[in-house]
Design an enzyme around this catalytic site. Structure first.
Site, PDB file in Angstrom:
ATOM      1  N   ARG A 147       0.834  -1.193   0.000  1.00 45.80           N
ATOM      2  CA  ARG A 147       0.000   0.000   0.000  1.00 45.80           C
ATOM      3  C   ARG A 147       0.877   1.255   0.000  1.00 45.80           C
ATOM      4  O   ARG A 147       2.045   1.220   0.402  1.00 45.80           O
ATOM      5  CB  ARG A 147      -0.922   0.010   1.218  1.00 45.80           C
TER       6      ARG A 147
ATOM      7  N   ALA B  93       6.646  -2.121  -4.542  1.00 46.41           N
ATOM      8  CA  ALA B  93       6.711  -1.364  -3.290  1.00 46.41           C
ATOM      9  C   ALA B  93       5.700  -0.212  -3.273  1.00 46.41           C
ATOM     10  O   ALA B  93       4.972   0.032  -4.238  1.00 46.41           O
ATOM     11  CB  ALA B  93       8.128  -0.841  -3.082  1.00 46.41           C
ATOM     12  N   HIS B  94       5.682   0.508  -2.162  1.00 42.59           N
ATOM     13  CA  HIS B  94       4.689   1.560  -1.933  1.00 42.59           C
ATOM     14  C   HIS B  94       4.820   2.700  -2.934  1.00 42.59           C
ATOM     15  O   HIS B  94       5.912   3.082  -3.348  1.00 42.59           O
ATOM     16  CB  HIS B  94       4.805   2.109  -0.510  1.00 42.59           C
ATOM     17  N   ASN B  95       3.649   3.204  -3.340  1.00 45.89           N
ATOM     18  CA  ASN B  95       3.539   4.369  -4.223  1.00 45.89           C
ATOM     19  C   ASN B  95       4.084   4.147  -5.624  1.00 45.89           C
ATOM     20  O   ASN B  95       4.348   5.103  -6.354  1.00 45.89           O
ATOM     21  CB  ASN B  95       4.211   5.600  -3.602  1.00 45.89           C
TER      22      ASN B  95
ATOM     23  N   SER C 132       7.928   4.331  -5.079  1.00 46.28           N
ATOM     24  CA  SER C 132       7.700   5.566  -5.844  1.00 46.28           C
ATOM     25  C   SER C 132       8.294   5.520  -7.240  1.00 46.28           C
ATOM     26  O   SER C 132       8.598   6.560  -7.828  1.00 46.28           O
ATOM     27  CB  SER C 132       8.239   6.784  -5.081  1.00 46.28           C
TER      28      SER C 132
END
Length: 359
Positions: free
Chosen positions: A225, A246-248, A266
């Site tokens: 998330r 991974a996140h974002n 990201s």
């Protein structure tokens, strides 16, 4: 079973033109590999290295490329000629594969359903599945045994979750998505803030994961998330087993990623990219559309030129990397030549020493 004529008519709905050569009345009962196909079976040739099997296979029907000359085999096999035999065979497989039994029709007595859950028509929820509060499940969706949806998960129609899939709170999944066993969607991103004393404090991960339509996610793949906002898997994406997102991150539409690849936080991948196994992407970079990344490459910076192929560690455009690898293979010879030159230089200096001492 289908007759060859029926197969011809079925494929003609998706491919133009399709040419039938042979006996349209013969029955076909199964697809098979060309190496082992028997009478009554259908196979295909899409790669030139398999052409030699045309003289050996017992298949009744072979799907081939339109330009292929097959006259010498007519009588032994029937043929369907199309522009893309590989895709044609894939469409045909969809007609022959039996439906999988993933969960019994309806909601199992042992399933746990939270309050304020919206369940569409013809939904199946398997044994010991857990559905949290305020979830929404679309029509014709199957949630297999021991799968878990935490609170506020939204799932579209015609979705299949195999056993032991976990969707954390707030996850949003589109239509016609397939998620295989062991996948975890929406676990906390890897975010920890370093402190002056060398310790770390956890950064709350309060974002969600959004998955578009027609996505397939392999076994034991994990999608974290977002810290804030959303980690996004756009429509048509295909993730193999053991992929980490991974996140974002944002994975662009119709991008495919092979096993054991990892995308750091990201990072954005463009549309229609092809990523080989064990590729690693650094965080906070961007890769453009239609980029291919060879297996085990390490992508450490952004690449904004569409349509290029990357290879190596650190990854660079294919032509540059191949040139570098070719040069690298000569290092052993260069080392040997350098050692020989050093020996010659030492010998020359040694022969000059007495002369220098007399000056």
């Amino acid at each position: 079973m289908m007759t060859i004529q029926e197969i011809y008519e079925y494929l003609s709905r998706f491919f133009t033109p399709v040419e039938l050569i042979g006996n349209g009345e013969e029955l076909i009962h199964a697809p098979a590999k060309i190496e082992s196909a028997q009478a009554g079976e259908v196979t295909f040739v899409a790669n030139k290295k398999y052409l030699r099997f045309l003289a050996l296979t017992e298949a009744s029907l072979v799907i081939v490329e339109r330009s292929l000359a097959v006259e010498e085999y007519v009588g032994k096999h029937s043929f369907l000629k199309v522009n893309d035999p590989y895709s044609a065979f894939v469409f045909l497989l969809q007609r022959f594969i039996p439906p999988r039994r993933i969960a019994k029709q309806g909601i199992a007595a042992t399933a746990s359903i939270g309050s304020n859950v919206t369940i569409g028509e013809n939904v199946s929820i398997g044994e010991y599945a857990v559905i949290g509060e305020h979830c929404s499940i679309g029509n014709n969706t199957v949630i297999a045994a021991h799968s878990v949806l935490l609170d506020h998960v939204t799932i579209g129609s015609d979705v299949v979750l195999f056993p032991h899939v976990t969707c954390y709170d707030g996850t949003r999944i589109g239509n016609r998505v397939v998620i295989h066993s062991g996948a975890v969607i929406g676990a906390d991103g890897f975010g920890f803030a370093p402190q002056q004393d060398g310790s770390y404090i956890k950064i709350p991960q309060i974002g969600i994961v959004e998955i578009g339509d027609d996505v397939e996610i392999g076994a034991n793949t994990t999608i974290d998330r977002a810290t804030l906002g959303s980690t996004v898997i756009e429509s048509g994406v295909k993730l193999d087993n053991l992929v980490q997102v991974a996140h974002n991150c944002r994975i662009g539409a119709h991008t495919v990623i092979a096993a054991q690849a990892g995308v750091s936080g990201s990072t954005t991948l463009g549309n229609h990219c092809i990523v080989g196994g064990q590729v690693g992407f650094a965080g906070h970079i961007e890769v453009s559309d239609h980029i291919q990344v060879a297996a085990k490459a390490g992508v450490s910076k952004s690449f904004m030129q569409s349509g290029i192929a990357l290879r190596g560690y650190p990854a660079q455009p294919m032509r540059e990397q191949l040139k570098y690898e070719a040069q690298l293979r000569t290092v052993g010879d260069l080392h040997a030549k350098l050692k020989a030159l050093e020996q010659e230089l030492k010998a020359l200096r040694g022969s000059e020493m007495p002369l220098q001492n007399t000056l």
